[in-house]
Design an enzyme around this catalytic site. Structure first.
Site, PDB file in Angstrom:
ATOM      1  N   HIS A 163       0.825  -1.165   0.001  1.00 27.30           N
ATOM      2  CA  HIS A 163       0.041   0.148   0.041  1.00 27.30           C
ATOM      3  C   HIS A 163       0.996   1.397  -0.108  1.00 27.30           C
ATOM      4  CE1 HIS A 163       1.075  -0.019   4.364  1.00 27.30           C
ATOM      5  NE2 HIS A 163       0.604  -1.111   4.648  1.00 27.30           N
TER       6      HIS A 163
HETATM    7  P1  TYD Z   1      -1.363  -2.526   7.933  1.00 25.29           P
HETATM    8  O1  TYD Z   1      -0.839  -1.145   7.868  1.00 25.29           O
HETATM    9  O2  TYD Z   1      -2.419  -2.967   6.612  1.00 25.29           O
HETATM   10  O3  TYD Z   1      -0.342  -3.775   7.941  1.00 25.29           O
HETATM   11  P2  TYD Z   1       0.890  -3.894   7.007  1.00 25.29           P
HETATM   12  O4  TYD Z   1       1.153  -2.761   6.129  1.00 25.29           O
HETATM   13  O5  TYD Z   1       1.956  -4.200   7.639  1.00 25.29           O
HETATM   14  O6  TYD Z   1       0.618  -5.204   6.197  1.00 25.29           O
HETATM   15  O7  TYD Z   1      -2.227  -2.828   9.266  1.00 25.29           O
HETATM   16  C1  TYD Z   1      -2.742  -4.068   9.550  1.00 25.29           C
HETATM   17  C2  TYD Z   1      -3.960  -3.801  10.523  1.00 25.29           C
HETATM   18  O8  TYD Z   1      -3.401  -3.337  11.727  1.00 25.29           O
HETATM   19  C3  TYD Z   1      -5.156  -3.133   9.799  1.00 25.29           C
HETATM   20  O9  TYD Z   1      -6.394  -3.604  10.246  1.00 25.29           O
HETATM   21  C4  TYD Z   1      -5.041  -1.572  10.708  1.00 25.29           C
HETATM   22  C5  TYD Z   1      -4.215  -2.196  11.991  1.00 25.29           C
HETATM   23  N1  TYD Z   1      -3.263  -1.290  12.230  1.00 25.29           N
HETATM   24  C6  TYD Z   1      -3.714  -0.151  13.404  1.00 25.29           C
HETATM   25  O10 TYD Z   1      -4.577  -0.395  14.326  1.00 25.29           O
HETATM   26  N2  TYD Z   1      -2.631   0.588  13.881  1.00 25.29           N
HETATM   27  C7  TYD Z   1      -1.202   0.565  13.514  1.00 25.29           C
HETATM   28  O11 TYD Z   1      -0.616   1.743  13.950  1.00 25.29           O
HETATM   29  C8  TYD Z   1      -1.152  -0.024  12.330  1.00 25.29           C
HETATM   30  C9  TYD Z   1       0.075   0.234  11.348  1.00 25.29           C
HETATM   31  C10 TYD Z   1      -1.870  -0.862  11.769  1.00 25.29           C
END
Ligand code: TYD
Length: 134
Positions: free
Chosen positions: A50
């Site tokens: 993303h």
């Molecule tokens: P995401 O940022 O999509 O993970 P990655 O980029 O590492 O694959 O986040 C995964 C899940 O965690 C999503 O449901 C949102 C939650 N999240 C939070 O609640 N707080 C945070 O600071 C982060 C980074 C994610």
């Protein structure tokens, strides 16, 4: 892509064990509003995939190793992080994927803002449209 920077951190070498640190706006060019970390990643898994509209991040491999694959809409670049005394500064509007995690790797991420789902761009075509590339 030129805005991406590998930043070396201070290293206090000591026979008792080494120490490194990060100070906001000194070693990294933003104020830290959030810290999160990724761990226990099963072999072969991919995180990220993303971009952020406004968020800046700084990523350090506190333990083990992993790759950060970046795409600015034109060019892809891969950075391998495997030491705890340097990190990668990522400005906004870059597509980011984390992969190739080693066993027991620990990925520390300092972020310039609180978690806001509305700041995410999770569709690559939407990302390219936003930065003006077809
Ligand atoms: P995401 O940022 O999509 O993970 P990655 O980029 O590492 O694959 O986040 C995964 C899940 O965690 C999503 O449901 C949102 C939650 N999240 C939070 O609640 N707080 C945070 O600071 C982060 C980074 C994610």
């Amino acid at each position: 892509m030129e805005r991406v920077k590998v930043i070396d951190l201070p290293r206090i070498l000591d026979v008792r064990g080494n120490l490194s640190f990060i100070e906001q706006k000194r070693h990294i060019p933003f104020e830290i509003k959030r810290v999160y970390w990724i761990y226990d990643v099963p072999a072969g898994e991919i995180r990220g995939s993303h971009a952020y509209k406004t968020l800046h991040e700084f990523i350090v491999a506190l333990s083990g190793s992993f790759d950060i694959v970046l795409h600015d809409g034109k060019e892809e670049r891969r950075y391998s992080l495997n030491r705890s005394y340097y990190g990668l500064y990522l400005p906004n509007l870059l597509w980011k994927r984390l992969e190739n995690f080693s066993t027991n790797s620990l990925c520390l991420i300092l972020a310039s803002d609180f978690y806001k789902e509305e700041d995410y761009i999770r569709d690559f075509d939407e990302f390219k449209k936003l930065i003006g590339i077809r």
